[in-house]
Every structure is written in C-alpha cells, then in structure tokens.
Design a protein around this motif. Sequence first.
Motif, mmCIF file in Angstrom:
data_model
loop_
_atom_site.group_PDB
_atom_site.id
_atom_site.type_symbol
_atom_site.label_atom_id
_atom_site.label_comp_id
_atom_site.label_asym_id
_atom_site.label_seq_id
_atom_site.Cartn_x
_atom_site.Cartn_y
_atom_site.Cartn_z
ATOM 1 N N TYR A 152 0.860 -1.190 0.000
ATOM 2 C CA TYR A 152 0.000 0.000 0.000
ATOM 3 C C TYR A 152 0.893 1.236 0.000
ATOM 4 C CZ TYR A 152 -3.977 3.024 1.259
ATOM 5 O OH TYR A 152 -4.964 3.992 1.266
ATOM 6 N N ILE A 168 -3.959 1.843 8.444
ATOM 7 C CA ILE A 168 -4.102 1.286 7.095
ATOM 8 C C ILE A 168 -3.808 -0.203 7.107
ATOM 9 C CG2 ILE A 168 -3.118 1.281 4.767
ATOM 10 C CD1 ILE A 168 -2.652 4.312 5.115
ATOM 11 N N MET A 171 -6.753 -2.167 8.342
ATOM 12 C CA MET A 171 -7.800 -2.257 7.330
ATOM 13 C C MET A 171 -7.421 -3.290 6.267
ATOM 14 S SD MET A 171 -10.314 -0.248 8.208
ATOM 15 C CE MET A 171 -9.914 -0.887 9.850
ATOM 16 N N MET A 172 -6.155 -3.312 5.873
ATOM 17 C CA MET A 172 -5.686 -4.310 4.904
ATOM 18 C C MET A 172 -5.896 -5.721 5.436
ATOM 19 S SD MET A 172 -2.143 -2.419 3.749
ATOM 20 C CE MET A 172 -1.559 -3.769 2.702
ATOM 21 N N SER A 206 -2.845 4.897 -3.036
ATOM 22 C CA SER A 206 -3.836 5.667 -2.303
ATOM 23 C C SER A 206 -4.129 7.010 -2.965
ATOM 24 C CB SER A 206 -3.347 5.897 -0.867
ATOM 25 O OG SER A 206 -4.307 6.608 -0.127
ATOM 26 N N PHE A 237 -9.411 3.732 3.722
ATOM 27 C CA PHE A 237 -8.359 2.979 4.406
ATOM 28 C C PHE A 237 -7.779 3.726 5.608
ATOM 29 C CE2 PHE A 237 -8.312 0.514 0.495
ATOM 30 C CZ PHE A 237 -7.987 -0.758 0.927
ATOM 31 N N PHE A 251 -14.881 -1.550 0.517
ATOM 32 C CA PHE A 251 -13.924 -2.669 0.534
ATOM 33 C C PHE A 251 -14.488 -3.881 -0.216
ATOM 34 C CE2 PHE A 251 -12.128 -1.017 4.809
ATOM 35 C CZ PHE A 251 -11.262 -0.173 4.139
#
Length: 264
Positions: A152, A168, A171-172, A206, A237, A251
């Motif tokens: 990312y 982030i 969230m990933m 991003s 994110f 997502f």
Amino acid sequence: MIYVDQLMREVQVSEPPSRIISLVPSLTELLFDLGLENEIVGITKFCIHPEKIFRTKMRIGGTKKINHSIIKKLNPDLIIANKEENVESDIRQLESDFPVWVSDIKTLDDAYEMIEKIGEVTYRKQEAAKICNEIKQQFLGLSKMNHIKTLYLVWKDPYIAAGSDSFINDMMNRCGMANVLAHQTRYPQLTDSEIKGLDPSLVLLSSEPYPFKEKHIEDLLKIIPEATIITVDGECFSWYGSRLISAPSYFNSLINSTKNNLTN
C-alpha cells in the motif's frame, strides 16, 4: 471534568465544551456526525468533509502547520488532535493554554475507543454508541481476500508505504490482504529495487495524501510487471471516524473487482 485521552493523559474540559477546534480531518467529520456542527469553531484546511463545515468554519492551517494566533483568537474550550497527524511541539504549546484531547489510533478497536471517548468528552455518548454500532454492523458483512501479498503506497518521490504499525495495515488485514511490510513499522521509504524485492501480487495506490492516478500505474509496472496495480480511495483505508460506516461497502466492491483482475 477530567477525561483521559488515548495517550493516557488527563485533560480537564469544561462541561459541555462549546468551542471545539479539530486538527484532524476524519475527526472533524466525526464531530459533525455527533451533532456538534454549532460547537465546531475551527478546522484544518484538510478537513474537507462535510463540505458544509469546510466552507463555513475558520481554518487554522494544516495538520502539520497550524496557526497558533488564529487558535488563540478562537479561544477553544476543547482541541481534538492526533498523535500521528499532528506535531508534538504544536500539541505541547497548545496544551499550555487550552484543553487538548489526543487520539492515537492504529486499529479498528482503537477507533471504537476513540469514538466512545470523544462522545463522552463532548456529551454525545448515545450518538457515539450509535455510530460505533453502525460501524460494527457493517464490518460483519466484510468480504476477505486469501491473504494476497499487498503493498500500500501513500507517497511518490520517494515511494512511501504503510507499514505494520498503522491503521491502514489493520484495514488491509481485515480485507484479507497480507501486508508485505508487516515486518516494518510506520511508513518506510522504498527504492525501486526494494519494491521489486518485496514482490507484491497487489499494489494499492492511495488517493491521499499523494494523489496517485492511473498514470502512475505505468511507472510501477516497469518495476513489478507481474503485479496487479490499482488506485484506491485513501479515505476508506485511513479515515478512522464515522466514515468507517461506509468503508466496508467500498472494501467489498474493491475486493470483488480485484479478485476478478487477479484471476484474469
């Protein structure tokens, strides 16, 4: 009243606060959604949501470069800040004159705690509980990928990526993406050769803070031609306030479309 922020600092706040300054874009949106539109007196130039607040409230500079003289004129009885997004020296200077409540968020659970605590300090406990419940309900329906190796990127020239010690990254992980930088913290800089060595199957570019566009995909494909590279909504994110309510829906659409790209 004495409240404890996410740095375990005691913050004395008048009850209830009626002149609030937010130094964090995602938390400005949260304050609005908590019903505090009239109490917000100052925001940063990056507090773009909601547009009504962005257009009508006094701007006190950026998250990293705040204007102390404007803040003094606004005379807030509560300032909302964040450990990562704001500068420590600014926080220390501000807290000598005003109550400064600092958030520190690396996971979704941290976000839940933050929302509940801000609800307490602003006398919006019920509204905060409702937002948390809505977020939790939406995340129950989140799809997952099969631990695909993912990079990312948040910046270019030099390339900077999200490491393991970040919101982030959480969230990933919740999307079933395995961060190839799980062994590194914060936001490491990467050379072209380092990116190649990480050998990610998926690269997410991003939309913020660097405005990656489709044209940047070509540059990366020269380094990692076998990877699937896509641009993504950085707010979903990295914004850890009430925007999290809509993040799982985004997502899910991202995961479904990416799975198709990876299998084609």
